[in-house]
Scaffold this motif. Structure first.
Motif, PDB file in Angstrom:
ATOM      1  N   ARG A   1       0.830  -1.201   0.000  1.00 28.73           N
ATOM      2  CA  ARG A   1       0.000   0.000   0.000  1.00 28.73           C
ATOM      3  C   ARG A   1       0.872   1.261   0.000  1.00 28.73           C
ATOM      4  O   ARG A   1       0.549   2.258  -0.637  1.00 28.73           O
ATOM      5  N   GLY A   2       1.989   1.195   0.717  1.00 30.01           N
ATOM      6  CA  GLY A   2       2.896   2.330   0.738  1.00 30.01           C
ATOM      7  C   GLY A   2       3.541   2.563  -0.614  1.00 30.01           C
ATOM      8  O   GLY A   2       3.697   3.715  -1.049  1.00 30.01           O
ATOM      9  N   SER A   3       3.903   1.483  -1.294  1.00 31.90           N
ATOM     10  CA  SER A   3       4.509   1.608  -2.618  1.00 31.90           C
ATOM     11  C   SER A   3       3.554   2.273  -3.590  1.00 31.90           C
ATOM     12  O   SER A   3       3.952   3.101  -4.412  1.00 31.90           O
ATOM     13  N   ALA A   4       2.272   1.914  -3.499  1.00 31.15           N
ATOM     14  CA  ALA A   4       1.269   2.533  -4.363  1.00 31.15           C
ATOM     15  C   ALA A   4       1.121   4.018  -4.047  1.00 31.15           C
ATOM     16  O   ALA A   4       0.977   4.854  -4.952  1.00 31.15           O
ATOM     17  N   LEU A   5       1.178   4.353  -2.764  1.00 37.91           N
ATOM     18  CA  LEU A   5       1.055   5.754  -2.351  1.00 37.91           C
ATOM     19  C   LEU A   5       2.237   6.575  -2.842  1.00 37.91           C
ATOM     20  O   LEU A   5       2.078   7.672  -3.385  1.00 37.91           O
ATOM     21  N   PHE A   6       3.450   6.028  -2.667  1.00 41.29           N
ATOM     22  CA  PHE A   6       4.656   6.766  -3.046  1.00 41.29           C
ATOM     23  C   PHE A   6       4.841   6.829  -4.562  1.00 41.29           C
ATOM     24  O   PHE A   6       5.633   7.630  -5.053  1.00 41.29           O
ATOM     25  N   ALA A   7       4.108   5.980  -5.288  1.00 42.38           N
ATOM     26  CA  ALA A   7       4.192   6.019  -6.749  1.00 42.38           C
ATOM     27  C   ALA A   7       3.433   7.199  -7.338  1.00 42.38           C
ATOM     28  O   ALA A   7       3.655   7.566  -8.499  1.00 42.38           O
ATOM     29  N   LEU A   8       2.554   7.807  -6.550  1.00 46.83           N
ATOM     30  CA  LEU A   8       1.820   8.975  -7.029  1.00 46.83           C
ATOM     31  C   LEU A   8       2.795  10.144  -7.204  1.00 46.83           C
ATOM     32  O   LEU A   8       3.688  10.346  -6.359  1.00 46.83           O
ATOM     33  N   PRO A   9       2.662  10.908  -8.273  1.00 51.20           N
ATOM     34  CA  PRO A   9       3.619  11.996  -8.556  1.00 51.20           C
ATOM     35  C   PRO A   9       3.837  12.943  -7.385  1.00 51.20           C
ATOM     36  O   PRO A   9       4.972  13.356  -7.115  1.00 51.20           O
ATOM     37  N   GLN A  10       2.762  13.293  -6.682  1.00 53.54           N
ATOM     38  CA  GLN A  10       2.886  14.256  -5.586  1.00 53.54           C
ATOM     39  C   GLN A  10       3.605  13.682  -4.369  1.00 53.54           C
ATOM     40  O   GLN A  10       4.032  14.430  -3.486  1.00 53.54           O
ATOM     41  N   ASN A  11       3.761  12.339  -4.328  1.00 56.58           N
ATOM     42  CA  ASN A  11       4.407  11.699  -3.179  1.00 56.58           C
ATOM     43  C   ASN A  11       5.745  11.062  -3.520  1.00 56.58           C
ATOM     44  O   ASN A  11       6.393  10.495  -2.643  1.00 56.58           O
ATOM     45  N   SER A  12       6.158  11.143  -4.779  1.00 59.68           N
ATOM     46  CA  SER A  12       7.365  10.431  -5.204  1.00 59.68           C
ATOM     47  C   SER A  12       8.618  10.933  -4.494  1.00 59.68           C
ATOM     48  O   SER A  12       9.503  10.135  -4.156  1.00 59.68           O
ATOM     49  N   ALA A  13       8.697  12.236  -4.252  1.00 58.72           N
ATOM     50  CA  ALA A  13       9.880  12.778  -3.574  1.00 58.72           C
ATOM     51  C   ALA A  13       9.970  12.255  -2.144  1.00 58.72           C
ATOM     52  O   ALA A  13      11.050  11.897  -1.660  1.00 58.72           O
ATOM     53  N   ALA A  14       8.821  12.182  -1.459  1.00 57.12           N
ATOM     54  CA  ALA A  14       8.802  11.670  -0.090  1.00 57.12           C
ATOM     55  C   ALA A  14       9.186  10.190  -0.073  1.00 57.12           C
ATOM     56  O   ALA A  14       9.913   9.736   0.826  1.00 57.12           O
ATOM     57  N   GLY A  15       8.723   9.436  -1.069  1.00 60.73           N
ATOM     58  CA  GLY A  15       9.075   8.022  -1.148  1.00 60.73           C
ATOM     59  C   GLY A  15      10.562   7.811  -1.395  1.00 60.73           C
ATOM     60  O   GLY A  15      11.192   6.952  -0.774  1.00 60.73           O
ATOM     61  N   ALA A  16      11.128   8.612  -2.309  1.00 59.29           N
ATOM     62  CA  ALA A  16      12.559   8.510  -2.599  1.00 59.29           C
ATOM     63  C   ALA A  16      13.382   8.872  -1.366  1.00 59.29           C
ATOM     64  O   ALA A  16      14.399   8.231  -1.071  1.00 59.29           O
ATOM     65  N   LYS A  17      12.931   9.879  -0.632  1.00 61.56           N
ATOM     66  CA  LYS A  17      13.645  10.287   0.591  1.00 61.56           C
ATOM     67  C   LYS A  17      13.592   9.180   1.639  1.00 61.56           C
ATOM     68  O   LYS A  17      14.563   8.943   2.361  1.00 61.56           O
TER      69      LYS A  17
ATOM     70  N   LEU B   1      10.411  -4.341  -4.590  1.00 58.26           N
ATOM     71  CA  LEU B   1       9.444  -4.662  -5.645  1.00 58.26           C
ATOM     72  C   LEU B   1       9.450  -6.163  -5.958  1.00 58.26           C
ATOM     73  O   LEU B   1       8.398  -6.766  -6.172  1.00 58.26           O
ATOM     74  N   PHE B   2      10.639  -6.764  -5.980  1.00 63.63           N
ATOM     75  CA  PHE B   2      10.727  -8.214  -6.228  1.00 63.63           C
ATOM     76  C   PHE B   2      10.083  -8.971  -5.076  1.00 63.63           C
ATOM     77  O   PHE B   2       9.324  -9.936  -5.291  1.00 63.63           O
ATOM     78  N   TRP B   3      10.360  -8.555  -3.859  1.00 61.15           N
ATOM     79  CA  TRP B   3       9.840  -9.194  -2.640  1.00 61.15           C
ATOM     80  C   TRP B   3       8.319  -9.184  -2.614  1.00 61.15           C
ATOM     81  O   TRP B   3       7.677 -10.172  -2.212  1.00 61.15           O
ATOM     82  N   LEU B   4       7.719  -8.079  -3.063  1.00 64.26           N
ATOM     83  CA  LEU B   4       6.268  -7.970  -3.044  1.00 64.26           C
ATOM     84  C   LEU B   4       5.601  -8.982  -3.976  1.00 64.26           C
ATOM     85  O   LEU B   4       4.465  -9.382  -3.735  1.00 64.26           O
ATOM     86  N   GLY B   5       6.296  -9.386  -5.021  1.00 63.01           N
ATOM     87  CA  GLY B   5       5.730 -10.350  -5.947  1.00 63.01           C
ATOM     88  C   GLY B   5       6.271 -11.758  -5.786  1.00 63.01           C
ATOM     89  O   GLY B   5       5.924 -12.655  -6.563  1.00 63.01           O
ATOM     90  N   ASP B   6       7.108 -11.969  -4.781  1.00 66.43           N
ATOM     91  CA  ASP B   6       7.769 -13.261  -4.592  1.00 66.43           C
ATOM     92  C   ASP B   6       6.860 -14.240  -3.852  1.00 66.43           C
ATOM     93  O   ASP B   6       6.409 -13.968  -2.744  1.00 66.43           O
ATOM     94  N   GLU B   7       6.608 -15.386  -4.458  1.00 69.45           N
ATOM     95  CA  GLU B   7       5.788 -16.426  -3.836  1.00 69.45           C
ATOM     96  C   GLU B   7       6.608 -17.666  -3.504  1.00 69.45           C
ATOM     97  O   GLU B   7       6.057 -18.723  -3.182  1.00 69.45           O
TER      98      GLU B   7
END
Length: 224
Positions: A101-117, A155-161
């Motif tokens: 859910r956090g990855s989806a939030l930080f993928a939004l343009p307005q939140n990308s800088a906060a996610g990168a930080k 990203l790999f971990w989130l899809g790893d089964e």
């Protein structure tokens, strides 16, 4: 209840709602109610709502990783193994749905800088916990490189089964091996005649780059 304890209580209550409502204003409202805190106080502690909730969760994960790493016997490990262990401990302490859910939030343009930080902060926490003392451009290059490794691994971990996320740890080892090869290439470049000429010529300006310093006399900082 002290401010930090209140923040932790609200964050803890939010975790039950994140899988359904994400890191959102709705989650913040529900967490305030569940933790018995006034909504006005919750909004004061998390002024950007779900974004600040997510960032607080991320920083809590960094602190948990540091504590877990301190309990490890690192003496017998090669440095690349220490880095891999730190990343693994960071992910093992995380809730996959909260991270998703956090990855989806930080993928939004307005939140990308906060996610990168936030990812940079994790890389910095790992290098600092492992005793990094670099004070030049290497301070930045180490964190930039590890940020890329960590982000790709998440990203790999989130899809790893795979069982016990074995595929993720193999992926992580390959990414770190690539970094080590790059570091070897850098060292070789610095030793060859062309590299020496460039480092003593046009690239000499890089010697002026230093790690950021935090002033000890800022308001709110403890004095020894």
């Amino acid at each position: 209840m002290a401010e930090e304890a209140t923040r932790e209580a609200i964050l803890g209550a939010a975790m039950a709602h994140v899988p359904f409502d994400g890191w959102s204003e709705m989650t913040l409202k529900a967490a305030a109610a569940d933790s018995g805190q006034p909504l006005a106080l919750a909004r004061a502690l998390f002024p950007r709502g779900g974004l600040d909730l997510a960032l607080t969760y991320h920083r809590a994960g960094d602190r948990a990783m540091i504590r877990a790493l301190a309990d490890q016997d690192l003496g017998a490990l090669r440095f690349r193994e220490r880095v891999a262990l730190a990343v693994r401990l960071r992910l093992e302490a995380a809730d996959s749905e909260a991270v998703r859910r956090g990855s989806a939030l930080f993928a939004l343009p307005q939140n990308s800088a906060a996610g990168a930080k936030a990812i940079w902060g994790t890389a910095d926490a790992i290098w600092t916990a492992l005793g990094d003392t670099s004070d030049d451009i290497n301070w930045y290059s180490k964190r930039a490189t590890l940020s890329a490794v960590y982000g790709a691994t998440v990203l790999f971990w989130l899809g790893d089964e795979s069982s016990d996320h074995h595929a993720t740890w193999d992926f992580l080892d390959r990414r770190i091996e690539g970094v080590m090869q790059f570091e070897k290439a850098k060292a070789a470049f610095a030793k060859n005649p062309l590299g020496k000429a460039l480092l003593n010529g046009p690239l000499k300006v890089l010697e002026r780059i230093h790690a950021p310093k935090i002033a000890d006399d800022l308001p709110g900082r403890c004095q020894d």
